[in-house]
Design an enzyme around this catalytic site. Structure first.
Site, PDB file in Angstrom:
ATOM      1  N   HIS B 451       0.867  -1.189   0.000  1.00  0.00           N
ATOM      2  CA  HIS B 451       0.000   0.000   0.000  1.00  0.00           C
ATOM      3  C   HIS B 451       0.899   1.234   0.000  1.00  0.00           C
ATOM      4  O   HIS B 451       1.605   1.472   0.981  1.00  0.00           O
ATOM      5  CB  HIS B 451      -0.886   0.036   1.254  1.00  0.00           C
ATOM      6  CG  HIS B 451      -1.810  -1.136   1.383  1.00  0.00           C
ATOM      7  ND1 HIS B 451      -2.570  -1.371   2.521  1.00  0.00           N
ATOM      8  CD2 HIS B 451      -2.104  -2.143   0.521  1.00  0.00           C
ATOM      9  CE1 HIS B 451      -3.296  -2.461   2.343  1.00  0.00           C
ATOM     10  NE2 HIS B 451      -3.014  -2.957   1.147  1.00  0.00           N
TER      11      HIS B 451
HETATM   12  C1  FAD Z   1      -0.147  -8.253  -3.591  1.00  0.00           C
HETATM   13  C2  FAD Z   1      -0.982  -7.036  -3.374  1.00  0.00           C
HETATM   14  C3  FAD Z   1      -2.170  -7.139  -2.637  1.00  0.00           C
HETATM   15  C4  FAD Z   1      -2.943  -5.996  -2.422  1.00  0.00           C
HETATM   16  N1  FAD Z   1      -4.178  -6.133  -1.825  1.00  0.00           N
HETATM   17  C5  FAD Z   1      -5.004  -5.059  -1.789  1.00  0.00           C
HETATM   18  C6  FAD Z   1      -6.351  -5.196  -1.368  1.00  0.00           C
HETATM   19  O1  FAD Z   1      -6.827  -6.292  -1.123  1.00  0.00           O
HETATM   20  N2  FAD Z   1      -7.110  -4.070  -1.289  1.00  0.00           N
HETATM   21  C7  FAD Z   1      -6.619  -2.833  -1.590  1.00  0.00           C
HETATM   22  O2  FAD Z   1      -7.331  -1.850  -1.426  1.00  0.00           O
HETATM   23  N3  FAD Z   1      -5.357  -2.694  -2.033  1.00  0.00           N
HETATM   24  C8  FAD Z   1      -4.566  -3.776  -2.168  1.00  0.00           C
HETATM   25  N4  FAD Z   1      -3.317  -3.634  -2.697  1.00  0.00           N
HETATM   26  C9  FAD Z   1      -2.889  -2.305  -3.130  1.00  0.00           C
HETATM   27  C10 FAD Z   1      -3.605  -1.885  -4.411  1.00  0.00           C
HETATM   28  O3  FAD Z   1      -3.638  -2.941  -5.331  1.00  0.00           O
HETATM   29  C11 FAD Z   1      -2.878  -0.689  -4.984  1.00  0.00           C
HETATM   30  O4  FAD Z   1      -2.848   0.317  -4.008  1.00  0.00           O
HETATM   31  C12 FAD Z   1      -3.550  -0.133  -6.225  1.00  0.00           C
HETATM   32  O5  FAD Z   1      -3.722  -1.102  -7.211  1.00  0.00           O
HETATM   33  C13 FAD Z   1      -2.700   1.020  -6.761  1.00  0.00           C
HETATM   34  O6  FAD Z   1      -3.345   1.560  -7.866  1.00  0.00           O
HETATM   35  P1  FAD Z   1      -2.506   2.342  -8.976  1.00  0.00           P
HETATM   36  O7  FAD Z   1      -3.416   2.525 -10.123  1.00  0.00           O
HETATM   37  O8  FAD Z   1      -1.892   3.517  -8.365  1.00  0.00           O
HETATM   38  O9  FAD Z   1      -1.311   1.371  -9.329  1.00  0.00           O
HETATM   39  P2  FAD Z   1      -1.329  -0.103 -10.028  1.00  0.00           P
HETATM   40  O10 FAD Z   1      -2.659  -0.713  -9.765  1.00  0.00           O
HETATM   41  O11 FAD Z   1      -0.140  -0.751  -9.519  1.00  0.00           O
HETATM   42  O12 FAD Z   1      -1.245   0.246 -11.556  1.00  0.00           O
HETATM   43  C14 FAD Z   1      -0.223   1.014 -12.124  1.00  0.00           C
HETATM   44  C15 FAD Z   1       0.011   0.516 -13.525  1.00  0.00           C
HETATM   45  O13 FAD Z   1       0.780   1.469 -14.239  1.00  0.00           O
HETATM   46  C16 FAD Z   1       1.706   0.797 -15.047  1.00  0.00           C
HETATM   47  N5  FAD Z   1       2.836   1.678 -15.337  1.00  0.00           N
HETATM   48  C17 FAD Z   1       3.758   2.141 -14.476  1.00  0.00           C
HETATM   49  N6  FAD Z   1       4.645   2.924 -15.126  1.00  0.00           N
HETATM   50  C18 FAD Z   1       4.257   2.957 -16.418  1.00  0.00           C
HETATM   51  C19 FAD Z   1       4.784   3.576 -17.579  1.00  0.00           C
HETATM   52  N7  FAD Z   1       5.880   4.330 -17.538  1.00  0.00           N
HETATM   53  N8  FAD Z   1       4.152   3.368 -18.769  1.00  0.00           N
HETATM   54  C20 FAD Z   1       3.034   2.604 -18.840  1.00  0.00           C
HETATM   55  N9  FAD Z   1       2.501   1.984 -17.755  1.00  0.00           N
HETATM   56  C21 FAD Z   1       3.108   2.159 -16.568  1.00  0.00           C
HETATM   57  C22 FAD Z   1       2.110  -0.391 -14.217  1.00  0.00           C
HETATM   58  O14 FAD Z   1       2.688  -1.408 -15.006  1.00  0.00           O
HETATM   59  C23 FAD Z   1       0.795  -0.783 -13.582  1.00  0.00           C
HETATM   60  O15 FAD Z   1       0.119  -1.741 -14.342  1.00  0.00           O
HETATM   61  C24 FAD Z   1      -2.513  -4.744  -2.916  1.00  0.00           C
HETATM   62  C25 FAD Z   1      -1.331  -4.650  -3.647  1.00  0.00           C
HETATM   63  C26 FAD Z   1      -0.586  -5.779  -3.902  1.00  0.00           C
HETATM   64  C27 FAD Z   1       0.679  -5.666  -4.709  1.00  0.00           C
END
Ligand code: FAD
Ligand code: SF4
Lengths: 178, 520
Positions: B451
């Site tokens: 997180h």
């Molecule tokens: C194992 C695990 C279990 C979790 N369990 C929970 C849960 O049960 N409940 C909960 O609320 N949260 C949970 N979390 C946390 C939650 O999944 C994340 O906080 C959330 O997904 C973050 O959202 P985001 O869109 O910021 O990033 P992400 O969902 O990580 O997505 C970001 C995306 O951007 C892409 N990206 C990055 N840089 C670039 C670039 N330069 N060009 C193109 N694409 C790029 C990445 O490849 C990725 O696919 C968990 C996380 C993990 C790893």
């Protein structure tokens, strides 16, 4: 950079000490080509982690020297000494040492417990225990009614909730309203 | 009926023709154009794409990782780490201690590999954002509307009784018997079968992550997705974002031009680097990074637990969130990960592993007050520096002691705290005192971070924040950040839901503003 042959042999001896033959599980890690596995992993990760893995390997290789004061590498040590040395290394008071050794154990665990024939007995419960689990589940299920009825994976035909929101009105509709 | 007829169709199987361009197959430079370009397809990016597509705008999504479909998912952790996780799961937070950090790198981002736990940001956090960070324009009332909509779309519900499993149920029973408020989790779930495999992706298509919901639904509304395409930078003309420049896995350049705006949703760790590479200069960029470091304890019971059955994470307690800054959760660990945490080496380790069917794993997420930085390393990678404070360690100490006590209450024969300086195996409730007085040294504990928050935070003052309260990057036009890097603080609860609601709020406002501008 790939492992040298002697490093691969250390990797095999180290992982075999963590996950040996003749234990409570059906087999040890030695038949799973652990040397190749560590070598392939090192070759496929970025520079920094690959250096870390290599360093772990060297620490484990010389664990009998550091922790047992015996002048042999992990490969030359007896099975008992290998286990003892690694056990002490995972509890070393030096942070980097214990972390790196635990990291290698974790890497080995991915290979070892990933094998179906090893994994299955880890998760197995006996028929009596299974019956016990069913009874435990029934006991609690009776207390609640929140059972799932939907088919897994079935997505709603038109899921959007967004249509209710202003942002979801079509741009054309807005343009037309202009 | 033929077996093939019995198979459910997953939402990632019926994508509109030509809506996905696989970066591995790109054979020359490409240029595309849309109203909005979204970087990242995780919780924030998937939601942004869908909200804007629903508003009638054309959208291009660029995602660095591959589109791994439900039918291609496998149970093996090693293979999954290699395919779906950033740096094969080997990223770390660097500080006094090294803390592994997990992030998805695939279509759906971390939502493909997470446990689907859905929590609305607590109201006191939103109040704090208003009072301490000048974010009066973000209200619980407005967010609640977005939470309602997302919960409807993604089928948020409590874990069903029939897939609770004993790892979860036992926690609930013992916590409640001690007067600790605990409950089954609410999750994005459309028919969970309790396979306990959320970490390697849901092969049943039950978990409602982005790759089977908002991403395909956006594509159905005309959006285009470039998978395996890493965005190198946002192209600014003067101070206006006009395009992004990406490199496909095949090595060819993909340029996506944005008529109205670029939304960055690359996650807390990757967004700051992308902004930096794009020429954004801000004293706050990369600062104020926060996390919820998590740590788990194993307990060996005489009775069977069968952790391999049940929702991966099914029960939780926020009893201590406000008073002690931690949240308790159950978690089913696959044998490959459990094997690394089980104490011992060799035969002793194997005999414990052979009893994994009797092991429960319960965890704590610490709402740490520590702040770190997200910078760029010598080799160009993202480097996160982070060290927990003494208060964070006190919270940790209390959390592990509570878990150990609950395990002994539940009849554990052994508790495995995994703390350096404390015996690896505790066999009596009297030994819980060792945890209460345990070390206050981060190096003694085995945390993991999933997180992540901050590092491009939001606020009215460009001196202390990167983005304005309308999510635009200070001093630019048409460049927005919609992931949790804009959060001024961590939450104390699981973040995905709040990230999605904030992204939806940002995009709804943006769509409305664009529309009013057009009308004007
Ligand atoms: C194992 C695990 C279990 C979790 N369990 C929970 C849960 O049960 N409940 C909960 O609320 N949260 C949970 N979390 C946390 C939650 O999944 C994340 O906080 C959330 O997904 C973050 O959202 P985001 O869109 O910021 O990033 P992400 O969902 O990580 O997505 C970001 C995306 O951007 C892409 N990206 C990055 N840089 C670039 C670039 N330069 N060009 C193109 N694409 C790029 C990445 O490849 C990725 O696919 C968990 C996380 C993990 C790893
Ligand atoms: S526990 Fe449920 S949601 Fe998670 S992978 Fe299994 S069936 Fe899917």
């Amino acid at each position: 950079m790939r492992l040298f042959a002697f490093e691969k042999a250390w990797a095999e001896a180290t992982l075999a000490a963590f996950f040996p033959e003749g234990s409570a599980l059906p087999r040890g890690v030695s038949g799973m080509r652990p040397g190749e596995y560590v070598d392939d992993t090192i070759a496929s990760v970025e520079l920094e982690p690959s250096l870390g893995i290599r360093l772990s390997l060297w620490i484990c290789a010389f664990a009998p020297v550091f922790f047992l004061r015996k002048l042999v590498t992990i490969r030359g040590a007896s099975p008992e000494d290998r286990e003892r040395a690694l056990d002490l290394a995972t509890r070393s008071s030096i942070y980097a040492v214990r972390q790196l050794v635990i990291a290698l154990k974790a890497m080995g665990a991915l290979l070892y417990a990933g094998a179906a024939d090893v994994r299955a007995p880890m998760l197995r419960v006996t028929p009596e225990e299974h019956a016990q689990l069913i009874a435990l589940r029934r006991r609690s299920s009776a207390a609640t009614t929140s059972l799932t009825t939907e088919a897994p994976g079935a997505a709603p035909a038109d899921p959007p909730s967004g249509d209710a929101l202003m942002a979801t009105r079509s741009k054309e509709a807005c343009d037309a309203a202009e | 009926m033929q077996p093939s007829e019995a198979r459910p169709r997953f939402a990632d199987e019926d994508l509109p023709e030509g809506s996905v361009v696989d970066g591995d197959a790109v054979s020359g430079p490409l240029v595309d154009e849309a109203d909005f370009v979204v970087v990242g397809s995780g919780a924030a990016g998937g939601t942004a794409a869908y909200t804007l597509a629903c508003a009638g705008y054309s959208v291009i999504v660029l995602e660095e990782g591959p589109y791994v479909k439900t039918r291609e998912l496998v149970e093996e952790v090693h293979a999954t780490f290699g395919r779906l996780f950033r740096s094969k799961g080997l990223q770390v937070l660097e500080g006094r201690a090294f803390m592994p950090m997990l992030q998805g790198r695939c279509v759906g981002g971390s939502t493909l590999v997470n446990s689907a736990i859905a929590w609305r940001v607590p109201e006191d956090v939103v109040d704090d954002w208003r009072a301490s960070f000048g974010l009066g324009s973000i209200t619980m009332k407005e967010l609640d509307g977005h939470f309602d909509a997302i919960e409807h779309d993604l089928s948020v519900r409590s874990v069903a009784e029939d897939v609770l499993g004993e790892n979860n149920r036992l926690f609930l029973d013992v916590a409640r018997s001690r007067g600790i408020v605990a409950a089954p989790m609410r999750r994005y779930d459309r028919g969970c079968k309790g396979s306990a495999l959320c970490l390697t992706g849901c092969q049943n298509g039950a978990k409602q992550g982005m790759s089977v919901t908002y991403v395909p639904w956006s594509l159905a509304r005309g959006a285009r997705l470039y998978s395996s395409c890493r965005v190198e930078r946002v192209v600014l003309a003067g101070n206006r974002a006009v395009a992004v420049r990406a490199v496909a896995a095949s090595g060819h350049v993909v340029e996506a031009r944005a008529r109205r705006g670029v939304l960055v949703a690359a996650s807390t760790v990757q967004t700051p680097g992308l902004l930096r590479r794009s020429g954004v200069r801000s004293p706050a960029l990369g600062r104020y990074f926060q996390a919820h470091p998590g740590l788990a304890l194993g307990g060996l019971f005489d009775r069977p637990i069968e952790m391999a059955f049940g929702a991966t994470q099914g029960c939780e307690s926020i009893h201590f969130r406000k008073t002690d800054r931690f949240k308790l959760e159950t978690i089913s660990m696959p044998p490959e990960l459990a094997a690394a945490r089980v104490p011992g080496v060799g035969k002793a380790l194997a005999s414990r592993l052979a009893r994994l069917g009797h092991v429960a794993v319960w965890a704590a997420q610490i709402r740490a007050e520590a702040q770190g930085t997200v910078g760029t390393g010598l080799l160009g990678g993202d480097v996160v520096r982070y060290t927990m404070t003494e208060n964070d360690m006190r919270a940790t100490r209390k959390a592990v002691a509570v878990i150990a006590r609950l395990m002994f209450d539940g009849g554990a024969r052994e508790v495995w705290p995994g703390i350096h300086g404390v015996p690896p195996v505790l066999t009596s409730p009297d030994q819980v005192a060792l945890l209460e007085d345990g070390p206050l040294e981060p190096r003694s504990y085995s945390y993991i971070a999933t997180h992540l928050f901050g590092a491009a935070r939001m606020g009215p003052d460009p001196g202390t924040s990167v983005c304005a309260p309308d999510f635009s990057v200070h001093g630019t036009r048409g460049l927005y950040v919609v992931d949790s890097s804009v959060f001024p603080t961590n939450l104390g609860v699981n973040p995905q839901h709040s990230i999605m609601a904030m992204s939806r709020l940002a995009c709804t406002r943006l769509a409305n503003a664009e529309r009013f501008a057009a009308v004007a």
